[in-house]
Design an enzyme around this catalytic site. Structure first.
Site, short mmCIF file in Angstrom:
data_model
loop_
_atom_site.label_atom_id
_atom_site.label_comp_id
_atom_site.label_asym_id
_atom_site.label_seq_id
_atom_site.Cartn_x
_atom_site.Cartn_y
_atom_site.Cartn_z
N LYS A 167 30.82 44.25 42.94
CA LYS A 167 31.56 45.53 42.87
C LYS A 167 30.70 46.77 42.63
O LYS A 167 31.06 47.64 41.85
CB LYS A 167 32.61 45.46 41.74
CG LYS A 167 33.68 44.42 41.94
CD LYS A 167 34.65 44.39 40.80
CE LYS A 167 34.05 43.82 39.54
NZ LYS A 167 35.03 43.47 38.52
N ASP A 203 38.25 39.26 33.57
CA ASP A 203 39.56 39.94 33.61
C ASP A 203 40.68 39.04 34.13
O ASP A 203 41.84 39.15 33.70
CB ASP A 203 39.50 41.26 34.41
CG ASP A 203 38.90 41.11 35.81
OD1 ASP A 203 38.40 40.03 36.14
OD2 ASP A 203 38.91 42.11 36.56
C1 GLC Z 1 34.69 40.58 41.09
C2 GLC Z 1 34.03 39.89 39.92
C3 GLC Z 1 35.02 39.04 39.17
C4 GLC Z 1 36.24 39.87 38.79
C5 GLC Z 1 36.83 40.52 40.02
C6 GLC Z 1 38.01 41.41 39.68
O1 GLC Z 1 35.07 39.62 42.01
O2 GLC Z 1 32.94 39.11 40.37
O3 GLC Z 1 34.42 38.49 38.00
O4 GLC Z 1 37.18 39.06 38.16
O5 GLC Z 1 35.83 41.30 40.65
O6 GLC Z 1 37.68 42.43 38.81
#
Ligand code: GLC
Length: 459
Positions: A167, A203
Site C-alpha cells: 500500500k 486490521d
Molecule cells: C494490505 C496489507 C494487509 C492489510 C490490507 C488492508 O493488503 O498487506 O495486511 O490487511 O492491506 O488494509
C-alpha cells in the site's frame, strides 16, 4: 439475507457498442469467478501447509488469536492503528457490550512513508506521547493493542516480523524486523512514556474481533479499503504452522494476506493491460496483484487508465482529453463511488467530476459511457472479493456465518454491499447462510479487544 435492489449496469443499452466491446475484459462471468475461487482455495491450502508455506503466495499467517470475544471484556486500553495514509492513537474503555473511545488522527507524510524505519517509529512514538499528554495518562502504563496492517510473520501474539511493505509504504530497515521491538525501541529513545504491548494484529483480525464482539456468528473479517485482505477462523489442526498451546477453542485466526494472490501468475488469465500498467507504476511491481485489481488505492487509477485509452482511441469526449485526465492519480477512487451514486438517468456528480477534470465538452453519451466504465471496474472488484469470500465460506463449511467488513470502498461505494451479497450467493455451496455486517472501527476497537482477550489469558 437482505438483497435489495441488485444493481445491474445502469443504462446498459445506451452505452456505445464499441465501449461495451472494449470493456469486455473487465467483466468476469460466474464460470471465470469459479475458476478464480478454485485457484484461490488451492493457494490458501498451500499457505496453511507446513511443507508448502515457504513457497506459498497467499501466506495465511497464524495470528495467535484463538478466542473470539465473549462480550464480557472490560478495562482501559490504548490502541495504535497504522495501515493507510493516517495513523491513529486511541484510548478505549470496554465494559459489558459497551465501549467508549477517544481517538486522534495523525497524518503520515509521504517522506515518512518512504523514509527510514527509525524515523517512522519515532513519529509513531511522538504521536502516542502527544495523545497521552492530552488525555492526561502520561504516567499510566496501559495495555496496548497495535494494529499494524501489513503482512507480519507472527511468532507469538506480541511478536510480528514484517514480511513486506504494501500500500505505498516502503520504509527502510523494517522488513525482517519485529515491529513491536521497533516501537519499544522508539519509546525507549524518548524515555518519557511507558506502554505494555499485549498484542500486535492486522486490521482484518481487528475487524473480525470487533464484529464478533457484537455478533457471535462472525467468522470472517474483511477489508476493502486502501488495501484488501481477509482473516478467518481456522481449526488449529489445519493451521500446520501453529505451534501455540490450545487455549480451549481449538481454533486460531488466520490472516490470509490475500492481496498477494496472483503474484505467481495465477490471475494472469484475467488481468488486463490496465492492471499491468497499474502494477508497473507502483512502488511494488509484481506484488499484491489481487489487491491491485480490487482496492481503493488503485480503483480510481484503473478507471482513469480505461478512460485515457478509450479517449485516445476516439471513443470518448470526441477524442479530446485533457491534461488532468492524462495525469496519473488524478481520478480518485471516490469519483467512482460518486459517479455511481447518481440516480438512474441523472448525471450531476458525473458532470461535476468531468468538469473538474477539464472535460467540459463531454456529452450525455459520454456521461453514460463513463458511468459504465466505472461500473465495470467496481463490479469486477466486488466480484473478485466475493469469489474469495465464498471460497472461505465453502472451506469452513459452517451453516451460518456473518462476515465483518470495513474499508472505504465497501463503506462509500453505493452498490458494493449488494453486489457482494448477490455474487457470494452464486458462488457458495447450497445451504450456507451468510450476512455482511459493517464493522465499526475494527482497527481501533478490535485492537482493544485482542488486548483484552490476551489479558484474560496471560501467556
Ligand atoms: C494490505 C496489507 C494487509 C492489510 C490490507 C488492508 O493488503 O498487506 O495486511 O490487511 O492491506 O488494509
Amino acid at each position: 439475507m437482505k438483497i435489495e435492489n441488485i444493481p445491474q449496469y445502469e443504462d446498459l443499452n445506451l452505452v456505445t457498442t464499441e465501449i461495451r466491446e472494449r470493456c469486455k475484459d473487465l467483466i468476469l462471468d460466474d464460470d471465470t469467478l469459479r475458476e478464480i475461487q478454485r485457484r484461490f482455495l488451492d493457494n490458501i491450502k498451500r499457505g496453511l501447509g507446513k511443507d508448502t508455506h515457504e513457497e506459498a503466495i497467499i501466506k495465511c499467517f497464524v495470528t495467535y488469536v484463538q478466542n473470539l470475544p465473549s462480550g464480557e471484556e472490560s478495562g482501559k486500553f490504548l490502541a495504535l492503528d497504522l495501515g493507510g495514509t493516517n495513523f491513529r492513537v486511541l484510548l478505549i474503555e470496554l465494559s459489558q457490550n459497551h465501549f467508549e473511545m477517544k481517538s486522534k488522527i495523525f497524518a503520515i507524510p509521504q517522506h515518512i512513508m518512504l523514509g527510514s524505519g527509525e524515523r517512522l517509529f519515532d513519529h509513531i512514538a511522538d504521536c502516542l506521547y502527544k495523545f497521552m499528554k492530552e488525555e492526561n495518562i502520561v504516567d499510566e502504563v496501559l495495555p496496548l493493542g497495535f494494529t499494524f496492517s501489513f503482512p507480519l510473520i507472527q511468532k507469538s501474539l506480541t511478536t510480528g516480523i514484517l514480511k513486506r511493505w504494501t500500500k505505498g509504504f516502503n520504509c527502510s530497515n523494517v522488513v525482517g524486523h519485529d515491529v513491536v521491538q521497533l516501537l519499544l525501541d522508539a519509546i525507549d529513545r524518548r524515555g518519557d512514556i511507558k506502554i505494555s504491548v499485549m498484542a500486535i494484529l492486522n486490521d482484518s483480525t481487528g475487524t473480525l474481533m470487533s464484529c464478533a464482539w457484537l455478533n457471535h456468528n462472525c467468522r470472517i473479517g474483511l477489508i476493502v479499503g486502501t488495501g484488501s485482505n481477509a482473516c478467518y477462523v481456522e481449526k488449529q489442526k489445519n493451521a500446520e504452522l501453529f505451534d501455540g498451546e490450545d487455549l480451549g477453542s481449538g481454533n486460531v485466526l488466520i490472516n490470509t494476506e490475500w492481496g498477494a494472490f496472483g503474484d505467481d501468475g495465477a490471475l494472469n488469465f484475467v488481468r488486463t493491460c490496465y492492471d499491468e500498467e497499474i502494477d508497473k507504476n507502483s512502488v511494488n511491481p509484481g506484488k499484491q496483484l489481487h489487491e491491485k485489481m480490487i482496492s481503493g488505492m488503485y480503483m480510481g487509477e484503473l478507471a482513469r487508465l480505461v478512460l485515457e485509452k478509450l479517449t485516445k482511441e476516439g471513443l470518448l469526449f470526441g477524442g479530446k482529453g485533457s491534461d488532468i485526465l492524462f495525469t496519473r492519480g488524478s481520478f480518485y477512487t471516490k469519483y467512482v463511488s460518486e459517479i455511481e451514486s447518481d440516480r438512474p438517468g441523472t448525471y450531476s456528480n458525473c458532470i461535476e467530476i468531468l468538469e473538474e477534470l477539464g472535460l467540459k465538452h463531454a456529452t450525455e453519451q459520454d456521461y453514460i459511457n463513463v458511468r459504465f466504465i466505472c461500473e465495470c471496474v467496481s463490479r469486477r472488484a466486488a466480484h473478485l472479493v466475493s469469489a474469495a469470500v465464498a471460497g472461505l465460506l465453502n472451506k469452513m463449511g459452517e451453516k451460518k456465518v456473518t462476515i465483518g467488513i470495513d474499508g472505504s470502498v465497501y463503506r462509500y461505494h453505493p452498490h458494493f454491499h449488494n453486489l457482494m451479497m448477490e455474487k457470494i450467493g452464486h458462488l457458495t455451496e447450497p445451504g450456507i447462510v451468510y450476512d455482511l455486517m459493517l464493522s465499526e472501527d475494527g482497527s481501533g476497537r478490535g485492537a482493544a479487544l485482542v488486548a483484552a482477550v490476551a489479558c484474560r489469558h496471560p501467556r
